[in-house]
Design a protein around this motif. Structure first.
Motif, PDB file in Angstrom:
ATOM      1  N   SER A   1      -5.483   2.157  -6.773  1.00 25.87           N
ATOM      2  CA  SER A   1      -6.984   2.227  -6.136  1.00 25.87           C
ATOM      3  C   SER A   1      -7.186   2.527  -4.728  1.00 25.87           C
ATOM      4  O   SER A   1      -6.360   2.215  -3.986  1.00 25.87           O
ATOM      5  N   GLU A   2      -8.267   3.399  -4.579  1.00 25.13           N
ATOM      6  CA  GLU A   2      -8.381   3.837  -3.276  1.00 25.13           C
ATOM      7  C   GLU A   2      -9.164   2.638  -2.331  1.00 25.13           C
ATOM      8  O   GLU A   2     -10.127   2.161  -2.840  1.00 25.13           O
ATOM      9  N   HIS A   3      -8.327   2.280  -1.253  1.00 25.17           N
ATOM     10  CA  HIS A   3      -8.879   1.322  -0.255  1.00 25.17           C
ATOM     11  C   HIS A   3     -10.017   2.123   0.594  1.00 25.17           C
ATOM     12  O   HIS A   3     -10.918   1.586   0.896  1.00 25.17           O
TER      13      HIS A   3
ATOM     14  N   SER B   1       0.825  -1.060   0.058  1.00 24.46           N
ATOM     15  CA  SER B   1      -0.011   0.334  -0.061  1.00 24.46           C
ATOM     16  C   SER B   1       0.965   1.225   0.114  1.00 24.46           C
ATOM     17  O   SER B   1       1.934   1.281   0.387  1.00 24.46           O
TER      18      SER B   1
ATOM     19  N   LEU C   1      -3.932   3.570  -0.669  1.00 25.74           N
ATOM     20  CA  LEU C   1      -4.043   3.290  -2.024  1.00 25.74           C
ATOM     21  C   LEU C   1      -3.502   1.943  -1.999  1.00 25.74           C
ATOM     22  O   LEU C   1      -2.383   1.574  -1.374  1.00 25.74           O
ATOM     23  N   ASP C   2      -3.973   1.073  -3.012  1.00 24.53           N
ATOM     24  CA  ASP C   2      -3.218  -0.084  -3.526  1.00 24.53           C
ATOM     25  C   ASP C   2      -1.852   0.099  -4.336  1.00 24.53           C
ATOM     26  O   ASP C   2      -1.858   1.190  -5.442  1.00 24.53           O
TER      27      ASP C   2
ATOM     28  N   ASP D   1      -2.107  -0.915  -8.187  1.00 23.13           N
ATOM     29  CA  ASP D   1      -2.700  -0.096  -9.260  1.00 23.13           C
ATOM     30  C   ASP D   1      -3.217   1.187  -8.764  1.00 23.13           C
ATOM     31  O   ASP D   1      -3.998   1.691  -9.765  1.00 23.13           O
TER      32      ASP D   1
END
Length: 184
Positions: free
Chosen positions: A27-29, A8, A21-22, A25
Motif C-alpha cells: 500500500s502507498e504511504h 518500507s 510503499l508498505d 502489503d
C-alpha cells in the motif's frame, strides 16, 4: 530505482517521483515529485528518506509524510555520465558520490557538511576527458568507505574524519563489492 527502509519499499522514478510503499502489503504511504530524475535507489533509516537526483541535488524527506527537510545542491560539470551513486546512511550521516569526483558526508538531520573528500581530479583538454563522475555503488565496510570514479581513482576513506587511507589509479562507473578479503 528501488530502495528499502525499515518496513518500507522506496521507489524513485525518471519523472522525479519518490513513492513510499508498505513492505508487507504494497500500500502507498505517500508520493512526492522532485525537480530531477531519480536514477539511484532512495535510502532510509526509518525517520529520513534520502534521494539523490540527476541534477546534482541530494534531498532529505521526512519518512512519515515525504515533507522535504533539507536540500544539498552540488555544481554539475558541463558533461557527466548518465547516472548517480546510491547514497549511504550510516552513523548519523549521509554519504553521497557526486559528478564532480567528490564524496560528501552530510549531517543526516540538518544537511550540514561534515566532510568532503576528492576522489578524482578532472584533467584533460576536452569536456569528455574531464568526466570524473562517481556513479557506481560505494561500499561501506565498518568505518571504511570504498569509492571508485570514472577516469579517476579507487579510494578508501575513513568515514569518521573524511580522511583518505589509500588510493589507487582506477576507472569505473560500476559499483564495488568485496569478498575473500579483497575489493572488486
Amino acid at each position: 530505482a528501488v530502495g528499502i527502509g525499515p518496513d518500507s519499499v522506496l521507489l524513485g522514478s525518471s519523472d522525479g517521483s519518490v513513492i513510499k510503499l508498505d513492505a508487507s502489503d504494497g500500500s502507498e504511504h505517500w508520493r512526492v515529485v522532485l525537480d530531477g530524475e531519480i536514477l539511484a535507489a532512495p535510502q532510509s533509516n526509518g525517520r529520513i528518506v534520502v534521494v539523490q537526483t540527476y541534477n546534482g541535488k541530494l534531498r532529505a524527506l521526512d519518512a512519515s509524510d515525504g515533507t522535504e527537510l533539507w536540500v544539498f545542491d552540488s555544481n554539475l560539470p558541463v558533461l557527466t555520465l548518465r547516472g548517480t551513486s546510491t547514497p549511504i546512511i550510516a552513523d548519523g550521516i549521509v554519504i553521497a558520490g557526486l559528478a564532480t569526483g567528490k564524496v560528501v558526508a552530510l549531517d543526516l538531520d540538518s544537511g550540514g557538511m561534515r566532510w568532503e573528500a576528492r576522489v578524482a581530479v578532472a584533467q584533460g583538454r576536452s569536456e569528455i576527458d574531464r568526466i570524473v563522475d562517481i556513479d557506481g555503488e560505494m561500499l561501506l565496510l565498518g568505518n571504511l568507505l570504498y569509492v571508485a570514479s570514472y577516469q579517476g581513482r579507487l579510494v578508501a576513506i575513513d568515514i569518521a574524519a573524511g580522511r583518505k587511507i589509500w588510493q589507487q589509479d582506477a576507472s569505473s562507473y560500476m559499483g564495488l563489492d568485496q569478498g575473500f578479503g579483497n575489493i572488486y
